[in-house]
Write a protein that holds these residues in place. Structure first.
Motif, PDB file in Angstrom:
ATOM      1  N   PRO A 236       0.828  -1.207   0.000  1.00 36.69           N
ATOM      2  CA  PRO A 236       0.000   0.000   0.000  1.00 36.69           C
ATOM      3  C   PRO A 236       0.864   1.259   0.000  1.00 36.69           C
ATOM      4  CG  PRO A 236      -0.682  -1.541   1.720  1.00 36.69           C
ATOM      5  CD  PRO A 236       0.666  -1.978   1.251  1.00 36.69           C
ATOM      6  N   ILE A 237       0.734   2.058  -1.033  1.00 30.07           N
ATOM      7  CA  ILE A 237       1.529   3.279  -1.172  1.00 30.07           C
ATOM      8  C   ILE A 237       0.596   4.471  -1.286  1.00 30.07           C
ATOM      9  CG2 ILE A 237       3.215   4.508  -2.583  1.00 30.07           C
ATOM     10  CD1 ILE A 237       4.202   1.775  -3.571  1.00 30.07           C
ATOM     11  N   LEU A 238       0.811   5.469  -0.462  1.00 27.09           N
ATOM     12  CA  LEU A 238       0.093   6.730  -0.589  1.00 27.09           C
ATOM     13  C   LEU A 238       0.970   7.692  -1.373  1.00 27.09           C
ATOM     14  CD1 LEU A 238      -2.134   8.778  -0.020  1.00 27.09           C
ATOM     15  CD2 LEU A 238      -1.022   9.262   2.186  1.00 27.09           C
ATOM     16  N   LEU A 239       0.505   8.099  -2.541  1.00 29.29           N
ATOM     17  CA  LEU A 239       1.172   9.115  -3.348  1.00 29.29           C
ATOM     18  C   LEU A 239       0.463  10.448  -3.146  1.00 29.29           C
ATOM     19  CD1 LEU A 239       1.623   7.140  -6.699  1.00 29.29           C
ATOM     20  CD2 LEU A 239       3.345   7.526  -4.931  1.00 29.29           C
ATOM     21  N   VAL A 240       1.225  11.513  -3.100  1.00 29.99           N
ATOM     22  CA  VAL A 240       0.668  12.853  -2.924  1.00 29.99           C
ATOM     23  C   VAL A 240       1.316  13.778  -3.938  1.00 29.99           C
ATOM     24  CG1 VAL A 240       0.484  14.849  -1.384  1.00 29.99           C
ATOM     25  CG2 VAL A 240       0.209  12.536  -0.459  1.00 29.99           C
ATOM     26  N   GLN A 261      -2.636  -4.930  -8.859  1.00 28.41           N
ATOM     27  CA  GLN A 261      -2.533  -5.297  -7.448  1.00 28.41           C
ATOM     28  C   GLN A 261      -2.069  -4.128  -6.603  1.00 28.41           C
ATOM     29  OE1 GLN A 261       0.026  -8.855  -7.561  1.00 28.41           O
ATOM     30  NE2 GLN A 261      -1.601  -9.957  -6.488  1.00 28.41           N
ATOM     31  N   THR A 262      -1.043  -3.423  -7.078  1.00 31.75           N
ATOM     32  CA  THR A 262      -0.491  -2.315  -6.300  1.00 31.75           C
ATOM     33  C   THR A 262      -1.474  -1.157  -6.240  1.00 31.75           C
ATOM     34  OG1 THR A 262       1.743  -2.959  -6.983  1.00 31.75           O
ATOM     35  CG2 THR A 262       1.473  -0.761  -6.063  1.00 31.75           C
ATOM     36  N   ARG A 263      -2.114  -0.819  -7.374  1.00 27.51           N
ATOM     37  CA  ARG A 263      -3.044   0.303  -7.374  1.00 27.51           C
ATOM     38  C   ARG A 263      -4.245   0.041  -6.466  1.00 27.51           C
ATOM     39  NH1 ARG A 263      -4.758   0.375 -12.231  1.00 27.51           N
ATOM     40  NH2 ARG A 263      -2.995   1.495 -13.124  1.00 27.51           N
ATOM     41  N   ALA A 264      -4.727  -1.182  -6.433  1.00 27.99           N
ATOM     42  CA  ALA A 264      -5.890  -1.509  -5.613  1.00 27.99           C
ATOM     43  C   ALA A 264      -5.625  -1.278  -4.127  1.00 27.99           C
ATOM     44  CB  ALA A 264      -6.305  -2.957  -5.848  1.00 27.99           C
ATOM     45  N   GLN A 265      -4.357  -1.373  -3.705  1.00 22.35           N
ATOM     46  CA  GLN A 265      -3.998  -1.168  -2.299  1.00 22.35           C
ATOM     47  C   GLN A 265      -3.634   0.276  -1.997  1.00 22.35           C
ATOM     48  OE1 GLN A 265      -1.079  -4.225  -0.801  1.00 22.35           O
ATOM     49  NE2 GLN A 265      -1.015  -4.776  -2.967  1.00 22.35           N
ATOM     50  N   SER A 266      -3.388   1.063  -3.046  1.00 20.41           N
ATOM     51  CA  SER A 266      -2.772   2.381  -2.894  1.00 20.41           C
ATOM     52  C   SER A 266      -3.774   3.499  -3.102  1.00 20.41           C
ATOM     53  CB  SER A 266      -1.606   2.505  -3.881  1.00 20.41           C
ATOM     54  OG  SER A 266      -0.650   1.478  -3.651  1.00 20.41           O
ATOM     55  N   ALA A 267      -3.307   4.736  -2.963  1.00 18.83           N
ATOM     56  CA  ALA A 267      -4.165   5.905  -3.167  1.00 18.83           C
ATOM     57  C   ALA A 267      -3.307   7.071  -3.652  1.00 18.83           C
ATOM     58  CB  ALA A 267      -4.887   6.280  -1.877  1.00 18.83           C
ATOM     59  N   LEU A 268      -3.950   7.997  -4.354  1.00 16.26           N
ATOM     60  CA  LEU A 268      -3.311   9.236  -4.803  1.00 16.26           C
ATOM     61  C   LEU A 268      -4.140  10.407  -4.318  1.00 16.26           C
ATOM     62  CD1 LEU A 268      -1.434  11.071  -6.471  1.00 16.26           C
ATOM     63  CD2 LEU A 268      -2.764  10.466  -8.501  1.00 16.26           C
ATOM     64  N   LYS A 318      -8.206   4.752  -5.749  1.00 16.95           N
ATOM     65  CA  LYS A 318      -8.843   5.949  -6.303  1.00 16.95           C
ATOM     66  C   LYS A 318      -7.913   7.154  -6.191  1.00 16.95           C
ATOM     67  CE  LYS A 318     -12.889   3.924  -6.936  1.00 16.95           C
ATOM     68  NZ  LYS A 318     -13.506   3.754  -8.279  1.00 16.95           N
ATOM     69  N   VAL A 319      -8.321   8.226  -6.882  1.00 22.51           N
ATOM     70  CA  VAL A 319      -7.646   9.517  -6.789  1.00 22.51           C
ATOM     71  C   VAL A 319      -8.555  10.475  -6.028  1.00 22.51           C
ATOM     72  CG1 VAL A 319      -6.607  11.433  -8.040  1.00 22.51           C
ATOM     73  CG2 VAL A 319      -6.491   9.115  -8.989  1.00 22.51           C
ATOM     74  N   LYS A 328     -14.183  21.842  -4.205  1.00 26.09           N
ATOM     75  CA  LYS A 328     -14.627  20.597  -3.586  1.00 26.09           C
ATOM     76  C   LYS A 328     -13.534  19.547  -3.689  1.00 26.09           C
ATOM     77  CE  LYS A 328     -19.553  21.078  -4.839  1.00 26.09           C
ATOM     78  NZ  LYS A 328     -20.642  20.468  -5.647  1.00 26.09           N
ATOM     79  N   TRP A 329     -13.486  18.675  -2.696  1.00 22.74           N
ATOM     80  CA  TRP A 329     -12.668  17.471  -2.776  1.00 22.74           C
ATOM     81  C   TRP A 329     -13.514  16.367  -3.393  1.00 22.74           C
ATOM     82  CZ3 TRP A 329      -7.576  16.916  -2.008  1.00 22.74           C
ATOM     83  CH2 TRP A 329      -6.899  17.920  -1.302  1.00 22.74           C
ATOM     84  N   CYS A 330     -12.983  15.729  -4.416  1.00 20.16           N
ATOM     85  CA  CYS A 330     -13.682  14.664  -5.122  1.00 20.16           C
ATOM     86  C   CYS A 330     -12.840  13.393  -5.099  1.00 20.16           C
ATOM     87  CB  CYS A 330     -13.976  15.066  -6.568  1.00 20.16           C
ATOM     88  SG  CYS A 330     -14.989  16.544  -6.727  1.00 20.16           S
ATOM     89  N   CYS A 331     -13.469  12.280  -5.414  1.00 19.03           N
ATOM     90  CA  CYS A 331     -12.754  11.007  -5.408  1.00 19.03           C
ATOM     91  C   CYS A 331     -13.303  10.109  -6.507  1.00 19.03           C
ATOM     92  CB  CYS A 331     -12.907  10.335  -4.050  1.00 19.03           C
ATOM     93  SG  CYS A 331     -12.014   8.767  -3.915  1.00 19.03           S
ATOM     94  N   ASP A 332     -12.428   9.726  -7.456  1.00 18.42           N
ATOM     95  CA  ASP A 332     -12.834   8.819  -8.527  1.00 18.42           C
ATOM     96  C   ASP A 332     -11.587   8.239  -9.182  1.00 18.42           C
ATOM     97  OD1 ASP A 332     -11.927  10.760 -10.500  1.00 18.42           O
ATOM     98  OD2 ASP A 332     -13.818  11.826 -10.222  1.00 18.42           O
ATOM     99  N   ASP A 333     -11.736   7.636 -10.349  1.00 20.08           N
ATOM    100  CA  ASP A 333     -10.609   6.994 -11.032  1.00 20.08           C
ATOM    101  C   ASP A 333      -9.706   7.980 -11.763  1.00 20.08           C
ATOM    102  OD1 ASP A 333     -11.353   4.424 -10.253  1.00 20.08           O
ATOM    103  OD2 ASP A 333     -12.727   4.213 -11.937  1.00 20.08           O
ATOM    104  N   PHE A 334     -10.200   9.174 -12.035  1.00 23.67           N
ATOM    105  CA  PHE A 334      -9.463  10.233 -12.720  1.00 23.67           C
ATOM    106  C   PHE A 334      -8.898   9.774 -14.074  1.00 23.67           C
ATOM    107  CE2 PHE A 334      -7.042  13.966 -13.588  1.00 23.67           C
ATOM    108  CZ  PHE A 334      -7.609  14.953 -12.813  1.00 23.67           C
TER     109      PHE A 334
END
Length: 528
Positions: A236-240, A261-268, A318-319, A328-334
């Protein structure tokens, strides 16, 4: 239990690496957060005990939540000895530190990587990650060294140039013959000998390889150790990043390049500001846009979520991003939008002279160079800057993804370049959005002066609303100093050019256009 802080000088490869260890108590084993930084020169003047106390205070949240923090001064910086040559020693030093931690009584079998900007790079180069590295928070940096140095073959003197000079052998090279204009010397291949007083082989090699596809970028000097560092990490990697961060485009590339696999555990997470993320130097401060204020203690919460102790601060896979001017803060696949809006740049053509010895300049580095955003210069500020405006928008329009452009051009030189800068016209001024630069030889290596040529431009991801009645501004030029080294209007390797010439460049407006990706409205986080 009272937190414990101590320090060590770890001897490795001819250097003593100053290392601070912050522990929740003097007993027990703890998940350990690793942080290494070269930006510690002020700590060189403090006593070891003073540095320890400052670091314990800085990492209090980690310690209070049960984490050990191991913080190290990078080689040749702060209290660590040796020579600092950017990136070159970070892999060995970083792996050595990881191995050292594994021998310590506080090690519980879990390591986490934490950093931002260069302090993320020191972790990228240690890939592939060992099995005990369970997660990471890697902010405002991408792993492809090419992006630090170039855009489409143009050296980013406004990002990497001055930074490299300051970093190089910080302790042993106290005097360097440098000004911003040093990057205008011809040939530029003489830069390191002239400015640093010696040939810096890593830097010299970078100047010889402006092509992204050159095998050089798989070597150590080209950052090959970090290439695709997290693509198959499977942790799991958090990218900012920020929409006005210097690595915004590269971080999005990393995100989209992750395996499933990596993206499913991670977030941006993407905030609306510059590299520092505070927005204090930007022309518009966006309410609720500072990541640390909106998502309190998000690094700790991310690590805790990896350990199963809480929900993650950002949705996995998700992003999470800030939608500018809808605030607004939004969250989707971007992903890029399915619809586009095409805007022809005008009628007829425009012609201007470009003189490499007197390049144009623009305010703010936007997402490609340091400086974030700024109100833009007045339109048509110089003879070599052509400012165009779209018609007013007839409705609110959500632009989301990569804006693209096509210019149909002519030149009287065998090679030259064109620079595009996009801005949104607001009441307070023209608010910079994105920029891109490209050269004729990237599209036709055998271009003949006077021929007509189509050139494509692609801008880093963005998410903003153009409100009803507002316009976009398009600036066309052939230079953006001091963001990019000026093009000499000569064909061949830019660093070996010994002369420059003036070009006459033409843009055929009715065969040139912008293409805006139109986003679908997403529910804001607070509405979910």
């Amino acid at each position: 239990m009272k937190p414990i802080v101590q320090f060590r000088y770890l001897e490795y490869a001819g250097a003593e690496l100053f290392t601070v260890i912050c522990l929740p108590s003097d007993k027990g084993r703890f998940p350990t957060m690793i942080y290494r930084s070269p930006y510690v020169d002020a700590e060189e003047l403090l006593s070891e005990e003073e540095v320890c106390e400052q670091r314990l205070s800085h990492y209090a949240a980690w310690v209070e939540h049960g984490y050990a923090v191991v913080f190290q001064h990078c080689r040749g910086r702060g209290k660590s000895s040796g020579d600092c040559v950017p990136y070159i020693y970070e892999r060995e030093d970083g792996l050595f530190l990881q191995d050292w931690i594994r021998t310590q009584p506080f090690y519980n079998g879990e390591l986490y990587l934490y950093g931002g900007s260069y302090t993320s790079s020191v972790h990228f180069v240690t890939a592939p990650f060992a099995p005990d590295i369970r997660g990471a928070i890697l902010e405002v940096q991408d792993c492809e060294r090419y992006n630090c140095n170039y855009r489409n073959g143009f050296y980013k003197m406004g990002l990497h140039g001055e930074w490299y000079v300051k970093m190089y052998k910080h302790k042993s090279k106290l005097k360097k013959s440098y000004t911003t204009d040093s990057y205008r010397m011809l040939p530029l291949s003489e830069f390191s000998k002239t400015v640093l007083g010696e040939s810096a082989e890593d830097f010299d090699e970078i100047l010889r390889h402006p092509d992204r596809n050159d095998p050089f970028w798989q070597t150590r000097y080209g950052g090959g150790e970090a290439h695709d560092a997290i693509k198959h990490a499977n942790i799991p990697i958090l990218l900012v990043t920020g929409f006005y961060d210097i690595y915004a485009g590269g971080v999005f590339d990393m995100w989209h390049g992750l395996d499933d696999q990596t993206r499913a555990q991670s977030a941006l997470a993407v905030h609306p500001f510059e590299h520092g993320g505070k927005g204090t130097d930007q022309p518009i401060f966006f309410e609720n846009g500072v990541l640390k204020e909106k998502f309190d203690l998000y690094p700790v919460r991310w690590a805790d979520s990896v350990r199963g102790k809480c929900e993650p601060p950002f949705a996995r896979g998700k992003v999470t991003y800030y939608k500018l001017f809808d605030n607004k803060w939004c969250c989707d696949d971007f992903y890029d939008a399915g619809q586009t809006k095409k805007l022809v740049l005008g009628k007829g053509s425009v012609t201007y002279k470009y003189n490499p010895y007197a390049p144009a300049s623009f305010q703010g580095g936007l997402s490609t160079n340091l400086g974030g955003n700024a109100w833009q210069n007045q339109p048509n500020a110089r003879y070599d800057v052509i400012s165009l405006y779209t018609e007013p928008f007839s409705e609110d329009t959500f632009v989301k993804g990569k804006i693209k452009a096509k210019l149909t051009v002519q030149s009287d030189c065998e090679d030259t370049c064109f620079y595009l800068r996009l801005s949104l016209c607001k009441e307070g001024g023209d608010y910079g959005l994105r920029d891109d630069i490209n050269q004729i030889s990237n599209f036709d290596a055998a271009y003949r002066p006077g021929d007509t040529l189509e050139m494509d431009f692609s801008f880093d991801e963005h998410a903003f609303v153009v409100q009803n009645g507002e316009k976009l501004r398009i600036d066309i030029s052939s230079s953006a100093y001091p963001h990019y080294v000026p093009h000499t209007n000569q064909r061949g390797l830019f660093a070996e050019q010994t002369t420059a010439r003036i070009s006459t460049n033409t843009v055929i407006l009715d065969r040139s256009f912008l293409e805006l990706p139109i986003g679908v409205s997403s529910a804001s986080i607070s509405e979910k």
